[in-house]
Design a protein around this motif. Structure first.
Motif, PDB file in Angstrom:
ATOM      1  N   ALA A  62       1.136  -1.253   0.124  1.00 17.82           N
ATOM      2  CA  ALA A  62      -0.151   0.056   0.013  1.00 17.82           C
ATOM      3  C   ALA A  62       0.897   1.379  -0.022  1.00 17.82           C
ATOM      4  N   ILE A  63       0.232   2.206  -0.628  1.00 12.48           N
ATOM      5  CA  ILE A  63       1.155   3.544  -0.632  1.00 12.48           C
ATOM      6  C   ILE A  63       0.092   4.874  -0.573  1.00 12.48           C
ATOM      7  N   VAL A  64       0.515   5.780   0.134  1.00 10.68           N
ATOM      8  CA  VAL A  64      -0.405   7.176   0.018  1.00 10.68           C
ATOM      9  C   VAL A  64       0.175   7.828  -1.074  1.00 10.68           C
ATOM     10  N   LEU A  65      -0.722   8.211  -1.967  1.00  4.93           N
ATOM     11  CA  LEU A  65      -0.394   8.775  -3.192  1.00  4.93           C
ATOM     12  C   LEU A  65      -0.218  10.270  -2.995  1.00  4.93           C
ATOM     13  N   PRO A  66       0.880  10.883  -3.551  1.00  2.00           N
ATOM     14  CA  PRO A  66       1.205  12.239  -3.316  1.00  2.00           C
ATOM     15  C   PRO A  66      -0.006  13.067  -3.322  1.00  2.00           C
ATOM     16  N   HIS A  67      -0.716  12.922  -4.219  1.00  2.00           N
ATOM     17  CA  HIS A  67      -2.019  13.921  -4.607  1.00  2.00           C
ATOM     18  C   HIS A  67      -3.403  13.209  -4.385  1.00  2.00           C
ATOM     19  N   GLY A  68      -3.246  11.999  -3.608  1.00  2.00           N
ATOM     20  CA  GLY A  68      -4.511  10.994  -3.398  1.00  2.00           C
ATOM     21  C   GLY A  68      -5.124  10.698  -4.697  1.00  2.00           C
TER      22      GLY A  68
END
Length: 234
Positions: A62-68
């Motif tokens: 999982a990763i938190v995308l820079p711009h959602g």
């Protein structure tokens, strides 16, 4: 192309089928397509050189995308006491314990897209495995959805955390934003996701790892992307 609308045909005809596009050019091309009547997702597909039948070649994370992602996830949090308050404050849509488990079991309630739980309530959540598991909703410590820091987990998922998992065909599918995003945001998101998948390469995977890459919208055709133009991770 029978049974395809004018908008799809226009997009399809703009793509050179034999060409491997640089990622930046693919995003620019996609953003120039005629728009649908809703804000379409921009989706990526990565064909990996792994055999998911072997546990040591599974790719998941999982990763938190820079711009959602441009999409507001409805989050169900299993928590009690202080942790319940943390989850609510962080923006969880539904928070509870046995009461919510019963609602899922007895009523077939599934009005949520992500489930997060504190470790002490996994005995409750575990009874829902046959319902949540096949839908990809079962909390998992490796994905950060079983955690004592539930407030942070809820906030990250609300901010645009994306889970990825290779399927039986060795392909990772994920969304990297919406067509309403500008080119820069889509590029940032796509590169962040691709890098995360590259870093997740299993030690047992041999030979070429990121074999094919394509980009599309919810209703659009695929654009073949040159993987070397997209990889930043070592």
């Amino acid at each position: 192309m029978p049974q395809r609308g004018k908008r799809y045909r226009s997009a399809f005809e703009s793509v050179e089928r034999s060409k491997l596009y640089p990622l930046s050019e693919a995003v620019e091309l996609l953003l120039g397509w005629p728009r649908a009547g809703f804000d379409e997702s921009v989706d990526i597909a990565m064909n990996l050189g792994v055999d998911p039948k072997h546990a040591d070649q599974m790719v998941r994370g999982a990763i938190v995308l820079p711009h959602g992602t441009g999409r507001a996830l409805r989050i169900l949090a299993f928590a009690k006491g202080e942790k319940e308050a943390e989850a609510r404050e962080a923006g969880a849509d539904y928070v509870g314990a046995e009461d919510l488990a019963k609602k899922i079991q007895d009523e077939g309630w599934l009005d949520f897209e992500r489930v997060i739980a504190t470790p002490d309530l996994m005995s409750v959540v575990g009874r829902l495995g046959k319902i949540l598991g096949p839908r990809g909703l079962m909390p998992n410590p490796k994905l950060g959805t079983v955690t004592q820091d539930i407030g942070r987990a809820v906030a990250e998922n609300k901010a645009g955390k994306v889970e990825y998992r290779v399927d039986k065909a060795g392909i990772v599918h994920a969304s990297v934003g919406k067509v309403s995003f500008d080119k820069g945001k889509l590029l940032d998101n796509a590169r962040a996701l691709i890098d995360a998948v590259v870093r997740a390469k299993p030690a047992a995977a041999k030979g070429s790892y990121l074999r094919k890459l394509s980009l599309t919208t919810t209703t659009g055709p695929g654009i073949r992307v040159d993987p070397s133009s997209a990889v930043q991770a070592a």
